[in-house]
Design an enzyme around this catalytic site. Sequence first.
Site, PDB file in Angstrom:
ATOM      1  N   THR A  63       0.797  -1.153  -0.096  1.00  0.00           N
ATOM      2  CA  THR A  63      -0.241  -0.112   0.144  1.00  0.00           C
ATOM      3  C   THR A  63       0.626   1.483   0.246  1.00  0.00           C
ATOM      4  O   THR A  63       0.597   2.558  -0.963  1.00  0.00           O
ATOM      5  CB  THR A  63      -0.847  -0.402   0.840  1.00  0.00           C
ATOM      6  OG1 THR A  63      -1.389  -1.130   1.514  1.00  0.00           O
ATOM      7  CG2 THR A  63      -1.955   1.291   1.937  1.00  0.00           C
TER       8      THR A  63
ATOM      9  N   THR B  32       1.260  -5.236   3.859  1.00  0.00           N
ATOM     10  CA  THR B  32       0.816  -5.944   5.447  1.00  0.00           C
ATOM     11  C   THR B  32       0.392  -6.603   5.385  1.00  0.00           C
ATOM     12  O   THR B  32       0.301  -7.520   6.734  1.00  0.00           O
ATOM     13  CB  THR B  32       0.226  -4.220   6.156  1.00  0.00           C
ATOM     14  OG1 THR B  32      -0.673  -3.790   5.644  1.00  0.00           O
ATOM     15  CG2 THR B  32       1.127  -3.416   6.266  1.00  0.00           C
ATOM     16  N   ASP B  33      -0.371  -7.053   4.371  1.00  0.00           N
ATOM     17  CA  ASP B  33      -0.706  -8.217   4.621  1.00  0.00           C
ATOM     18  C   ASP B  33       0.088  -9.301   4.879  1.00  0.00           C
ATOM     19  O   ASP B  33      -0.325 -10.795   5.422  1.00  0.00           O
ATOM     20  CB  ASP B  33      -1.483  -8.419   3.546  1.00  0.00           C
ATOM     21  CG  ASP B  33      -2.708  -7.628   2.336  1.00  0.00           C
ATOM     22  OD1 ASP B  33      -3.359  -6.634   4.073  1.00  0.00           O
ATOM     23  OD2 ASP B  33      -3.188  -7.827   1.946  1.00  0.00           O
TER      24      ASP B  33
ATOM     25  N   THR C  70       2.309 -10.535  14.326  1.00  0.00           N
ATOM     26  CA  THR C  70       0.942 -11.066  13.447  1.00  0.00           C
ATOM     27  C   THR C  70       0.318  -9.639  13.052  1.00  0.00           C
ATOM     28  O   THR C  70       0.374  -8.635  13.655  1.00  0.00           O
ATOM     29  CB  THR C  70      -0.015 -11.644  14.241  1.00  0.00           C
ATOM     30  OG1 THR C  70       0.482 -12.847  14.809  1.00  0.00           O
ATOM     31  CG2 THR C  70      -1.649 -11.898  14.009  1.00  0.00           C
TER      32      THR C  70
HETATM   33  N1  ASP Z   1      -3.281  -5.276   0.242  1.00  0.00           N
HETATM   34  C1  ASP Z   1      -1.683  -4.793   0.614  1.00  0.00           C
HETATM   35  C2  ASP Z   1      -0.204  -5.711   0.681  1.00  0.00           C
HETATM   36  O1  ASP Z   1      -0.332  -6.689   1.570  1.00  0.00           O
HETATM   37  C3  ASP Z   1      -2.044  -4.254   1.533  1.00  0.00           C
HETATM   38  C4  ASP Z   1      -0.766  -3.517   2.468  1.00  0.00           C
HETATM   39  O2  ASP Z   1       0.145  -2.872   2.606  1.00  0.00           O
HETATM   40  O3  ASP Z   1      -1.732  -2.873   3.135  1.00  0.00           O
HETATM   41  O4  ASP Z   1       0.474  -5.441   0.104  1.00  0.00           O
END
Ligand code: ASP
Length: 347
Positions: A16, A92-93, A169
């Site tokens: 993101t 983050t995922d 987590t």
């Molecule tokens: N879908 C994104 C990812 O993990 C979510 C994020 O970066 O917060 O690449």
Amino acid sequence: MLDHDASVLLIYTGGTIGMIENAETGVLESVDFNHLKEHVPELKRFKFSIDTIQFNPPIDSSDMDPERWCTLVRIIEDNYNNYDGFVILHGTDTMAYSASVLSFMLENPDKPVILTGSQLPIGKIRTDGKENLITALEIAVDKDSEGNAMVPEVCVFFQNYLMRGNRTTKINAENFKAFNSYNYPVLAVAGTQIRYERHLIRKPSPGGTPRFHYWLDSNVMILKIFPGMSIDIVQAIFNNPQLKGVVLETYGAGNAPERKEFLDVLTRAVARGVVILNVSQCVSGSVEMTRYRSGKILEDAGVFSGYDMTTEAAVTKLMFLFGHGMDLEQVKQQIFQSLAGEITIPG
Ligand code: ASP
């Protein structure tokens, strides 16, 4: 202590933090690192040098996989002697999985490897990405009075907290506090100053050198049990001849149904050499298989306790151990050892 001759390698994988909205569909898509740099002019104000390298194309971290983990390790190994620390910008995922596996693949580091990202893209005015990135960079070059890295570990830095990577987590899909480390205290808190909890931070073993590992085996599985699960489906998973390891997410202190058919499936799998690791569905606390009969029967069936490991650490640890060609006996020895501070074995 900030060393002005210091340097950081900033590795941009995607996520993101570097995304923008597609004008037609409105969905967030990854864009290249130059876009990110434009929005963080502060990068030019650091007194230390920052070099960058990016995944081409950058990815949503949903696409992270063993090949890309190896790419990250390769980048770090090739550049290890040229930098004081490494910052990885990551979605983050799957950040907690990547932080966990990297903590195993980078053995005995004496430099920081900090993963960070954001919940809002860097182009948004309220982005959390700037703070996360700027502080992660500072931590990556921070040294003690003897010139040693403050945090020679793989960590996640998010919303003011520095956490051991393999203890994290993802806990929230929208709040800026997206990560937690339930079973290990935070390593540092960033306020007006960055306060390190030095007694909690790992030290490189004296005389040891960093080692880089590239072998991972994906023939593993995470199985979360639930009331009413079909034994036929569980059986079908365990019958797969390629299966080498299963992270069994159990209830509470490590409990599972006492149904004979279920236990038979586990016992047969163990007899075939499949490693089954018991971790709790609870985010906090440790598996204790001798507390209830419904836990003890798992132990009797040959299931191993994963104690207080996260699912992310447990599954990547299995990938790492099998990747190194270990058999059931060898995995058994390693599973109960802390490779990188990922597990607390009760005294
Ligand atoms: N879908 C994104 C990812 O993990 C979510 C994020 O970066 O917060 O690449």
